[in-house]
Design an enzyme around this catalytic site. Structure first.
Site, PDB file in Angstrom:
ATOM      1  N   CYS A  44      -7.133 -10.532  -4.697  1.00  0.00           N
ATOM      2  CA  CYS A  44      -6.910  -9.191  -3.867  1.00  0.00           C
ATOM      3  C   CYS A  44      -7.878  -8.271  -4.388  1.00  0.00           C
ATOM      4  O   CYS A  44      -7.437  -7.569  -5.433  1.00  0.00           O
ATOM      5  CB  CYS A  44      -5.413  -8.905  -3.826  1.00  0.00           C
ATOM      6  SG  CYS A  44      -5.259  -7.494  -2.609  1.00  0.00           S
TER       7      CYS A  44
ATOM      8  N   CYS B 173      -9.669  -4.162   2.842  1.00  0.00           N
ATOM      9  CA  CYS B 173      -9.578  -5.447   1.997  1.00  0.00           C
ATOM     10  C   CYS B 173     -10.743  -5.278   1.211  1.00  0.00           C
ATOM     11  O   CYS B 173     -11.916  -5.725   1.796  1.00  0.00           O
ATOM     12  CB  CYS B 173      -9.188  -6.633   2.836  1.00  0.00           C
ATOM     13  SG  CYS B 173      -9.557  -8.051   2.198  1.00  0.00           S
TER      14      CYS B 173
ATOM     15  N   GLU C  79       0.574 -10.539  -1.443  1.00  0.00           N
ATOM     16  CA  GLU C  79      -0.079  -9.410  -0.300  1.00  0.00           C
ATOM     17  C   GLU C  79       0.768  -9.521   0.921  1.00  0.00           C
ATOM     18  O   GLU C  79       1.173 -10.166   1.505  1.00  0.00           O
ATOM     19  CB  GLU C  79      -1.585 -10.082   0.049  1.00  0.00           C
ATOM     20  CG  GLU C  79      -2.395  -9.233   0.637  1.00  0.00           C
ATOM     21  CD  GLU C  79      -3.835  -9.662   0.479  1.00  0.00           C
ATOM     22  OE1 GLU C  79      -4.621  -9.105   1.441  1.00  0.00           O
ATOM     23  OE2 GLU C  79      -4.167 -10.392  -0.048  1.00  0.00           O
TER      24      GLU C  79
ATOM     25  N   GLY D 163      -5.958  -4.874  -4.609  1.00  0.00           N
ATOM     26  CA  GLY D 163      -4.813  -5.247  -5.720  1.00  0.00           C
ATOM     27  C   GLY D 163      -5.619  -4.992  -6.963  1.00  0.00           C
ATOM     28  O   GLY D 163      -5.043  -4.144  -8.025  1.00  0.00           O
TER      29      GLY D 163
ATOM     30  N   HIS E 235      -0.130  -0.298  -2.466  1.00  0.00           N
ATOM     31  CA  HIS E 235       0.173  -1.004  -3.675  1.00  0.00           C
ATOM     32  C   HIS E 235       1.166  -0.467  -4.817  1.00  0.00           C
ATOM     33  O   HIS E 235       1.215   0.440  -4.979  1.00  0.00           O
ATOM     34  CB  HIS E 235      -1.149  -1.493  -4.418  1.00  0.00           C
ATOM     35  CG  HIS E 235      -2.041  -2.380  -3.756  1.00  0.00           C
ATOM     36  ND1 HIS E 235      -2.227  -3.874  -3.880  1.00  0.00           N
ATOM     37  CD2 HIS E 235      -3.036  -2.072  -3.063  1.00  0.00           C
ATOM     38  CE1 HIS E 235      -3.118  -4.303  -3.005  1.00  0.00           C
ATOM     39  NE2 HIS E 235      -3.762  -3.248  -2.429  1.00  0.00           N
TER      40      HIS E 235
END
Length: 274
Positions: free
Chosen positions: A209, A74, A200, A212, A151
């Site tokens: 994110c 993250c 997410e 992301g 992703h």
């Protein structure tokens, strides 16, 4: 037993951070993480972040999504931990070792090298990850990238026209993604600017994110849509993403830069959640 915590956020993507380096905590599982993350009966957060000692880095960071599932990486949490601990850090995660350091714009995180092979995403079977030959309603031909976690990025003409809250969970759990997928919908604004929204995996719609933003920027760069340094604008604010292909010692590595904030500190009764 009362456990101290720090509530933090990166562009509105919020965390409950527990530091187990100086004082060991009881084992944390998905049920406890989900109970703490509940916004009605717990402290409330998108992710629970656990800081632990590491034999391979300055510290280890574990991340549990709102639903209790543990995830590999993250980026926003890495910035939060970088701010909380301070200085230049190496951080061990399930997705690999990353680095964080203070920067004039907040915290800069070296997110490592992106992965593009179909089995590194992972996908259920081999296909071109630069433009996957699949689609869901108005979303088709995504780029697939793994930046510590998986992703899929869809580039669209009008971001506001996509009902991401409806289609995101469908794509997230499609069998083509055996470990689930984070769903990114992006609109290219210019050679150095992207607008992004993210569904997410395990958390739902999020204000920001970090992985992301990194994956979307790299996906756009792979397709030649943007330059090697871009500002990615999310509902919670902006992140600057650079993918270095020129400097030998940095070749192929992603740097994400943006703010992180400490909201407040507190403590909770472990027995209320265990």
């Amino acid at each position: 037993m009362r456990i101290p915590f720090t509530k933090m956020h990166g562009l509105g993507n919020d965390f409950v951070v527990l530091d187990a380096r100086a004082q060991a905590l009881p084992p944390i599982n998905g049920d406890i993480a989900a109970a703490l993350a509940d916004r009605h009966t717990g402290i409330g957060c998108d992710q629970l972040v656990l800081i632990e000692p590491s034999g391979n880095a300055d510290l280890k960071m574990r991340i549990f999504n709102h639903d209790g599932g543990e995830v590999e990486a993250c980026g926003n949490a890495a910035r939060a931990v970088g701010l909380l601990v301070g200085g230049e850090l190496t951080i061990e995660t399930l997705g690999g070792t990353i680095m964080a350091r203070p920067d004039a714009a907040g915290i800069a995180v070296d997110m490592g090298e992106p992965r593009f092979d179909w089995d590194a995403i992972p996908l259920a079977y081999a296909m071109d990850t630069r433009a996957m030959p699949v689609g869901w309603d108005m979303l088709e031909s995504p780029v697939a990238v793994n930046v510590g976690n998986p992703h899929a990025i869809f580039f669209v003409e009008d971001l506001s026209a996509v009902p991401l809250g409806q289609i995101g969970p469908v794509i997230e759990k499609d069998p083509i993604f055996p470990q689930g997928i984070n769903v990114n919908v992006a609109q290219i604004l210019s050679r150095d600017a992207i607008r992004l929204r993210v569904w997410e995996r395990g958390a739902g719609l999020t204000r920001a994110c970090g992985t992301g933003a990194c994956s979307t920027a790299v996906g756009a760069m792979r397709r030649g849509l943007v330059d090697r340094k871009v500002t990615v604008s999310l509902p919670g604010g902006d992140l600057v993403i650079a993918w270095d292909e020129d400097t030998p010692e940095r070749k192929g590595r992603i740097t994400m830069t943006g703010p992180a904030t400490i909201a407040y500190t507190g403590s909770f009764d472990w027995g209320a959640y265990a």
